[in-house]
Scaffold this motif. Structure first.
Motif, PDB file in Angstrom:
ATOM      1  N   GLU A 638      -2.831  44.266 -37.848  1.00 23.46           N
ATOM      2  CA  GLU A 638      -4.012  43.921 -37.073  1.00 23.46           C
ATOM      3  C   GLU A 638      -5.254  44.062 -37.964  1.00 23.46           C
ATOM      4  O   GLU A 638      -5.284  44.962 -38.824  1.00 23.46           O
ATOM      5  CB  GLU A 638      -4.140  44.844 -35.838  1.00 23.46           C
ATOM      6  CG  GLU A 638      -2.988  44.759 -34.864  1.00 23.46           C
ATOM      7  CD  GLU A 638      -2.926  43.428 -34.129  1.00 23.46           C
ATOM      8  OE1 GLU A 638      -3.800  42.557 -34.396  1.00 23.46           O
ATOM      9  OE2 GLU A 638      -2.016  43.227 -33.328  1.00 23.46           O
ATOM     10  N   PRO A 639      -6.280  43.232 -37.854  1.00 29.28           N
ATOM     11  CA  PRO A 639      -6.433  42.155 -36.859  1.00 29.28           C
ATOM     12  C   PRO A 639      -5.913  40.810 -37.340  1.00 29.28           C
ATOM     13  O   PRO A 639      -6.174  39.801 -36.698  1.00 29.28           O
ATOM     14  CB  PRO A 639      -7.942  42.109 -36.658  1.00 29.28           C
ATOM     15  CG  PRO A 639      -8.498  42.445 -38.002  1.00 29.28           C
ATOM     16  CD  PRO A 639      -7.559  43.441 -38.606  1.00 29.28           C
ATOM     17  N   ALA A 663      -5.595  35.356 -21.934  1.00 36.37           N
ATOM     18  CA  ALA A 663      -5.300  35.494 -23.358  1.00 36.37           C
ATOM     19  C   ALA A 663      -4.693  36.868 -23.663  1.00 36.37           C
ATOM     20  O   ALA A 663      -3.720  36.991 -24.413  1.00 36.37           O
ATOM     21  CB  ALA A 663      -6.573  35.268 -24.174  1.00 36.37           C
ATOM     22  N   TRP A 664      -5.228  37.935 -23.064  1.00 35.40           N
ATOM     23  CA  TRP A 664      -4.708  39.290 -23.320  1.00 35.40           C
ATOM     24  C   TRP A 664      -3.295  39.459 -22.767  1.00 35.40           C
ATOM     25  O   TRP A 664      -2.435  40.056 -23.410  1.00 35.40           O
ATOM     26  CB  TRP A 664      -5.656  40.317 -22.722  1.00 35.40           C
ATOM     27  CG  TRP A 664      -5.139  41.711 -22.732  1.00 35.40           C
ATOM     28  CD1 TRP A 664      -4.820  42.485 -21.662  1.00 35.40           C
ATOM     29  CD2 TRP A 664      -4.844  42.515 -23.886  1.00 35.40           C
ATOM     30  NE1 TRP A 664      -4.352  43.710 -22.040  1.00 35.40           N
ATOM     31  CE2 TRP A 664      -4.361  43.751 -23.429  1.00 35.40           C
ATOM     32  CE3 TRP A 664      -4.940  42.292 -25.263  1.00 35.40           C
ATOM     33  CZ2 TRP A 664      -3.977  44.785 -24.286  1.00 35.40           C
ATOM     34  CZ3 TRP A 664      -4.568  43.326 -26.113  1.00 35.40           C
ATOM     35  CH2 TRP A 664      -4.102  44.542 -25.638  1.00 35.40           C
ATOM     36  N   GLN A 665      -3.046  38.897 -21.601  1.00 38.79           N
ATOM     37  CA  GLN A 665      -1.709  39.004 -21.015  1.00 38.79           C
ATOM     38  C   GLN A 665      -0.676  38.245 -21.854  1.00 38.79           C
ATOM     39  O   GLN A 665       0.457  38.722 -22.034  1.00 38.79           O
ATOM     40  CB  GLN A 665      -1.723  38.471 -19.580  1.00 38.79           C
ATOM     41  CG  GLN A 665      -2.448  39.379 -18.592  1.00 38.79           C
ATOM     42  CD  GLN A 665      -2.518  38.795 -17.202  1.00 38.79           C
ATOM     43  OE1 GLN A 665      -2.192  37.622 -16.989  1.00 38.79           O
ATOM     44  NE2 GLN A 665      -2.906  39.621 -16.218  1.00 38.79           N
ATOM     45  N   ALA A 666      -1.023  37.079 -22.357  1.00 37.59           N
ATOM     46  CA  ALA A 666      -0.099  36.326 -23.200  1.00 37.59           C
ATOM     47  C   ALA A 666       0.181  37.082 -24.493  1.00 37.59           C
ATOM     48  O   ALA A 666       1.328  37.104 -24.987  1.00 37.59           O
ATOM     49  CB  ALA A 666      -0.664  34.934 -23.506  1.00 37.59           C
ATOM     50  N   TYR A 667      -0.841  37.714 -25.037  1.00 34.49           N
ATOM     51  CA  TYR A 667      -0.643  38.478 -26.276  1.00 34.49           C
ATOM     52  C   TYR A 667       0.243  39.698 -26.018  1.00 34.49           C
ATOM     53  O   TYR A 667       1.134  40.030 -26.830  1.00 34.49           O
ATOM     54  CB  TYR A 667      -2.009  38.904 -26.821  1.00 34.49           C
ATOM     55  CG  TYR A 667      -1.956  39.480 -28.221  1.00 34.49           C
ATOM     56  CD1 TYR A 667      -1.849  38.654 -29.330  1.00 34.49           C
ATOM     57  CD2 TYR A 667      -1.995  40.859 -28.438  1.00 34.49           C
ATOM     58  CE1 TYR A 667      -1.796  39.167 -30.617  1.00 34.49           C
ATOM     59  CE2 TYR A 667      -1.942  41.390 -29.708  1.00 34.49           C
ATOM     60  CZ  TYR A 667      -1.845  40.543 -30.797  1.00 34.49           C
ATOM     61  OH  TYR A 667      -1.785  41.056 -32.069  1.00 34.49           O
ATOM     62  N   GLN A 668       0.022  40.379 -24.878  1.00 39.11           N
ATOM     63  CA  GLN A 668       0.862  41.524 -24.520  1.00 39.11           C
ATOM     64  C   GLN A 668       2.317  41.098 -24.322  1.00 39.11           C
ATOM     65  O   GLN A 668       3.247  41.772 -24.797  1.00 39.11           O
ATOM     66  CB  GLN A 668       0.333  42.176 -23.244  1.00 39.11           C
ATOM     67  CG  GLN A 668      -0.767  43.188 -23.467  1.00 39.11           C
ATOM     68  CD  GLN A 668      -1.092  43.935 -22.182  1.00 39.11           C
ATOM     69  OE1 GLN A 668      -1.155  43.342 -21.104  1.00 39.11           O
ATOM     70  NE2 GLN A 668      -1.277  45.239 -22.297  1.00 39.11           N
ATOM     71  N   ILE A 683      -3.041  46.672 -30.205  1.00 32.96           N
ATOM     72  CA  ILE A 683      -4.478  46.642 -30.407  1.00 32.96           C
ATOM     73  C   ILE A 683      -5.173  46.822 -29.071  1.00 32.96           C
ATOM     74  O   ILE A 683      -4.645  46.423 -28.010  1.00 32.96           O
ATOM     75  CB  ILE A 683      -4.887  45.315 -31.071  1.00 32.96           C
ATOM     76  CG1 ILE A 683      -6.347  45.355 -31.517  1.00 32.96           C
ATOM     77  CG2 ILE A 683      -4.645  44.143 -30.139  1.00 32.96           C
ATOM     78  CD1 ILE A 683      -6.766  44.145 -32.342  1.00 32.96           C
ATOM     79  N   THR A 684      -6.329  47.430 -29.080  1.00 30.72           N
ATOM     80  CA  THR A 684      -7.054  47.649 -27.827  1.00 30.72           C
ATOM     81  C   THR A 684      -7.617  46.324 -27.317  1.00 30.72           C
ATOM     82  O   THR A 684      -7.878  45.397 -28.092  1.00 30.72           O
ATOM     83  CB  THR A 684      -8.205  48.629 -28.040  1.00 30.72           C
ATOM     84  OG1 THR A 684      -9.135  48.070 -28.983  1.00 30.72           O
ATOM     85  CG2 THR A 684      -7.676  49.960 -28.579  1.00 30.72           C
ATOM     86  N   PRO A 685      -7.807  46.202 -25.978  1.00 35.58           N
ATOM     87  CA  PRO A 685      -8.358  44.942 -25.436  1.00 35.58           C
ATOM     88  C   PRO A 685      -9.714  44.580 -26.017  1.00 35.58           C
ATOM     89  O   PRO A 685      -9.989  43.409 -26.279  1.00 35.58           O
ATOM     90  CB  PRO A 685      -8.437  45.210 -23.940  1.00 35.58           C
ATOM     91  CG  PRO A 685      -7.414  46.261 -23.682  1.00 35.58           C
ATOM     92  CD  PRO A 685      -7.403  47.131 -24.911  1.00 35.58           C
TER      93      PRO A 685
END
Length: 941
Positions: A638-639, A663-668, A683-685
């Protein structure tokens, strides 16, 4: 081959995409600099194309280099097509427009330097050069002064534009005669008296210097001015060496410009040094001294020094001296005057007007009339006595003109003179006469002089006399000058059909000289153009009309344009149209005019938008992670992993967005489980949002509140999900479109696979249940297969065939989808292009309205003139007597249909007229619409 200024086309603005882009950048530059831009400055009557001017000056070395070269701005003006009679004024105006609008832009964009502040650039005059090195410390503005004309820059076009400004000539020795720099010798000039303010005792140094041998050489060279001004011109036969006609005067040059011509305007003399004068109030002691008992003795007159040349009263200016010399009747004085008048009328015509110098027009005409005695037994004179006896054939009426001048000319007896052998006296007299006519021709090019001469009857008699001189080679140039005079004065006079000048101009149409025909056509077409009276143009011979019709067939734009101008004036009168119908074949004329509607036309293609371009709505569904891409992603830290993920799954779009939550849910969903297995933290949101918005330059995090909703949305603006993700090399993944049954619902497989061969292996093994043998190949067995790829209908029902054949069929679906995905990756599939229709149009010459340049271009040139003539014919032919006679003849024959001249003339041309109506958008409207409205309905043809 060097291009002469006459071959360079007239300067105009070419509004191309490059021009529009340049003007946009130039406007932004001036806005940032805080200066005012003139987007279309005028040099004389011509609008400047700043893009064209900038490229040409930069290609020639830039502002500084051009300004340092002598007379370079004049050359730039000529190469850019800025033609003018006053080259100095045009050159200075061009330099000033470049200086104000483009100089700072050149320094910034071409030389990559910061231009000087506007206080020492745009806000000051355009004198001098060295802009690249100009600073607040070294710049000293020049004071405008007329004392010296030699303070200009090297280009010679700085300051107030005059003719070539030479440095002040050094004072000539007393015994030398003053040279006129290429002109005939003038009488000695005097110096304005200035009181002596120095010591009363003379010194040795104040004595006059003796004459030098150079003085006589200077005097000798100045006595042959034409030879000095035109070194390449051969001497005139029979004349003394160096004598030649001034009609062949070339472009002015600093070496042959008279200081007398340039010195007409009063100069600002330096203030005289003053000293205190004793008066009874200021110095009373001086006046208490006793007076001398006697007056001092007078100085012996024999001891006085004679007055030296060049001292004393300065005399009248060169204009008044030339006028007096011309009217003196002395040939030597007239030779001096006319030589100067030719140059003055050419170089300073704007300062030389007939109304400011009474008697000048009379003197020039009297001198020009002497040409009659050289070829006929007559002596033409102008009488201003209204009660004079008109029995003298050579006496012209100066008050009202001579109405029977043509009859007098016809009764003259020609002298027996050989045109190839001339005496010296004849040559000298002919040169002076030619210079007088040339001076008149140069002066009437100024509108004020043309108006003045239009009320001067002897000028018309002079033109008629010159144009009826015998057809000799030595008179050709003089006749052309007489036609030029007629062309300039006819817009301000009204000529009846029996006027001598009108008949003379009509007679020139039978000439075989193109220049004579062209100038005569222009002069006839411009009669009373600037007056309220209508130009009737009556009694034009049928032969002249037929010749004009024939000239329309020539490939000569200048001649065709002059013919159309005359036809436009001629057909505006109904009796003239009636005469045209009876004396010519009007069908041929109309056919040629219709053909000229497409003169200079070119076919162009234009796209018309039927449906504008639009974008598909944004979908928040983000593709899942491909199996072979996940290991590559996990190798990154990261990043960098966030940056790579955004590049693979999103593309840039300034009009779209995706919610931060999606976007955050897809990455998770893609990384939380694999990272937990590897023992790494997510990584933090906040860091995810900050890094995901830094991938594309226009993407950023925003808060959106849509109309009608109270809840806010946190979005990432400037990106949208890709329909197919990309791998690290930018290759899109393919998606399996095989229909599978999942809990009673038919849905697509949607498996993401990179290569087509992998997709085929996936289809055969996962969906058809085929297995590879020990050699790694599929057994080509025959069984029933059905295709479930997307909406395929070829094998919708089970069909018995070999596996190899069925695999080839499935591979066509895979390759088609693979090709479409690759095309989508290199373009924007979410943009639906506009639907357009291409139309072929016909474009002819156009021009923009100077009063409103923002309007669309308007028709111009030969096509517009042809339309105007056709409209006049269609409008007036129905009012003629020939129309009535044609209709009566048809009624007498018992014809049911009444077909007038309009049907007869325009019947065959109607298809072409409607074709022009459909294809030529600039020509449609105005006179063309008026033409069609005058014609009968197409169904009657």
């Amino acid at each position: 081959m060097t291009t002469t200024p006459q071959e360079v086309p007239l300067h105009s603005i070419d509004r191309t995409p490059d021009y529009d882009d340049f003007m946009t950048r130039l406007k932004e530059f001036h806005e940032k600099r805080g200066t005012v831009l003139d987007p279309e400055p005028k040099v004389g009557l011509i609008f400047l194309d700043l893009y064209k001017v900038f490229n040409h000056i930069v290609a020639s070395g830039g502002y500084d280099k051009v300004s340092e070269e002598k007379l370079a701005w004049r050359r730039m003006a000529a190469e850019l097509g800025l033609h003018s009679n006053n080259e100095a004024s045009t050159a200075f105006s061009l330099k000033e427009k470049f200086y104000k609008n483009l100089a700072a832009f050149e320094i910034k964009t071409i030389h990559n330097k910061e231009p000087p502040p506007k206080e020492i650039l745009e806000d000051v005059t355009a004198k001098g050069a060295h802009l690249l090195t100009r600073t607040l410390e070294n710049f000293r503005p020049k004071r405008d002064s007329n004392v010296n004309a030699g303070d200009s820059a090297a280009s010679g076009d700085d300051g107030t534009p005059t003719r070539e400004r030479s440095a002040p000539e050094p004072p000539a020795p007393p015994s030398s005669s003053r040279a006129s720099r290429g002109l005939r010798e003038a009488p000695a000039q005097r110096v304005i008296f200035q009181p002596d303010t120095g010591p009363s005792r003379s010194t040795r140094q104040q004595n006059a210097a003796p004459a030098t041998p150079a003085s006589s050489a200077t005097s000798h060279s100045s006595s042959h001015p034409v030879a000095a001004a035109m070194p390449s011109m051969p001497p005139v036969p029979g004349s003394h060496q160096g004598r030649g006609p001034a009609v062949m005067h070339q472009t002015p040059d600093p070496e042959n410009t008279s200081g007398l011509v340039l010195g007409y305007q009063p100069k600002q003399l330096k203030p005289l040094p003053l000293r205190a004068v004793a008066t009874p109030s200021s110095a009373p002691s001086e006046f208490q001294r006793p007076r001398l008992p006697h007056r001092p003795a007078l100085i012996d007159p024999t001891s006085r020094q004679p007055m030296q040349p060049g001292t004393g009263f300065d005399g009248p200016n060169i204009y008044t001296r030339c006028l007096n010399a011309l009217r003196s009747g002395v040939q030597a004085e007239q030779s001096f005057a006319l030589n100067h008048l030719v140059k003055i009328s050419f170089e300073r015509g704007d300062k030389y007007r007939f109304d400011a110098f009474p008697g000048l027009a009379e003197g020039l005409v009297d001198k020009a009339l002497e040409v009659g005695s050289l070829f006929y037994h007559v002596s033409w004179t102008v009488s201003w006595d209204p009660y004079a006896d008109s029995g003298n054939i050579g006496q012209l009426d100066g008050n009202y003109g001579t109405p029977d001048i043509l009859d007098r000319i016809a009764n003259l007896t020609e002298r027996d003179r050989v045109d190839t052998l001339h005496t010296e006296a004849y040559t000298d007299q002919m040169v002076l006469i030619t210079e007088a006519v040339l001076t008149l021709r140069n002066m009437v090019t100024l509108p004020e002089n043309a108006v003045n001469m239009s009320d001067f009857p002897p000028i018309k008699d002079l033109v008629c006399i010159i144009l009826h001189l015998p057809p000799k080679d030595s008179l050709i140039e003089m006749k052309h000058m007489a036609l030029d005079i007629a062309e300039q004065i006819t817009p301000y006079v009204t000529l009846a059909s029996d006027d001598a000048l009108y008949k003379t101009l009509l007679a020139q149409l039978t000439s075989d000289d193109r220049g004579t025909i062209l100038t005569a056509l222009r002069a006839l077409a411009r009669i009373s153009m600037n007056l309220e009276a209508t130009n009737q143009l009556g009694d034009v011979p049928a032969e002249a009309l037929q010749r004009i019709t024939n000239w329309l067939l020539l490939n000569d734009d200048e001649l065709v344009d002059a013919c159309l101008d005359l036809l436009y004036q001629y057909t505006a009168v109904v009796p003239n149209v009636d005469h045209l119908i009876r004396s010519t074949i009007p069908e041929n004329l109309v056919e040629e005019l219709v053909r000229l509607l497409a003169h200079g036309a070119r076919k162009v293609h234009r796209d018309f938008i039927l449906t504008p371009e639009h974008k598909l709505p944004v979908q928040n569904e983000i593709s899942h992670m491909p199996e072979d891409l996940l290991p590559e992603m996990l190798k990154l830290e990261e990043p960098d992993r966030v940056h790579r993920w955004v590049k693979c799954f999103f593309e840039e779009d300034n009009d779209s967005f995706v919610t931060q939550l999606a976007a955050w849910q897809a990455y998770q969903a893609a990384f939380v489980t694999p990272l937990k297995a590897l023992g790494q933290a997510m990584i933090t949101p906040a860091d995810f949002i900050r890094n995901s918005t830094s991938v594309y330059k226009d993407s950023n995090a925003q808060v959106l509140r849509e109309p009608g909703e109270t809840q806010q949305k946190f979005i990432i603006h400037g990106i949208r999900p890709r329909p197919r993700p990309l791998n690290f090399d930018g290759v899109p993944y393919g998606q399996c479109m095989w229909t599978v049954s999942n809990q009673g619902n038919d849905d697509k497989c949607h498996q993401l696979i990179l290569k087509p061969e992998q997709m085929l292996d996936h289809t055969l093994t996962s969906h058809l249940g085929e297995q590879r043998d020990a050699t790694g190949k599929f057994e080509n067995k025959v069984k029933e297969y059905s295709c479930s790829w997307a909406d395929c209908t070829k094998y919708a029902k089970p069909t018995k065939l070999p596996l190899n054949s069925f695999a080839l069929h499935v591979n066509t679906h895979i390759m088609s989808a693979h090709y479409a995905d690759n095309q989508a990756a290199s373009s924007r599939p979410w943009v639906i292009p506009a639907k357009t229709m291409t139309i072929t149009l016909e474009e002819t010459a156009t021009v923009r309205d100077e009063r409103n340049p923002n309007l669309p271009p308007q028709a111009a040139g030969i096509p517009l003139s042809a339309v105007l003539v056709l409209r006049n014919i269609a409008r007036n032919v129905a009012k003629t007597e020939a129309e009535e006679e044609l209709l009566k003849a048809q009624a007498k024959r018992g014809s049911v249909e009444r077909r007038g001249w309009n049907e007869r003339l325009f019947g065959a041309a109607m298809p072409r007229l409607f074709e022009v109506l459909a294809d030529n958008r600039a020509l449609v409207g105005g006179p063309f619409s008026s033409l069609l409205s005058r014609l009968p309905s197409p169904s009657l043809f």
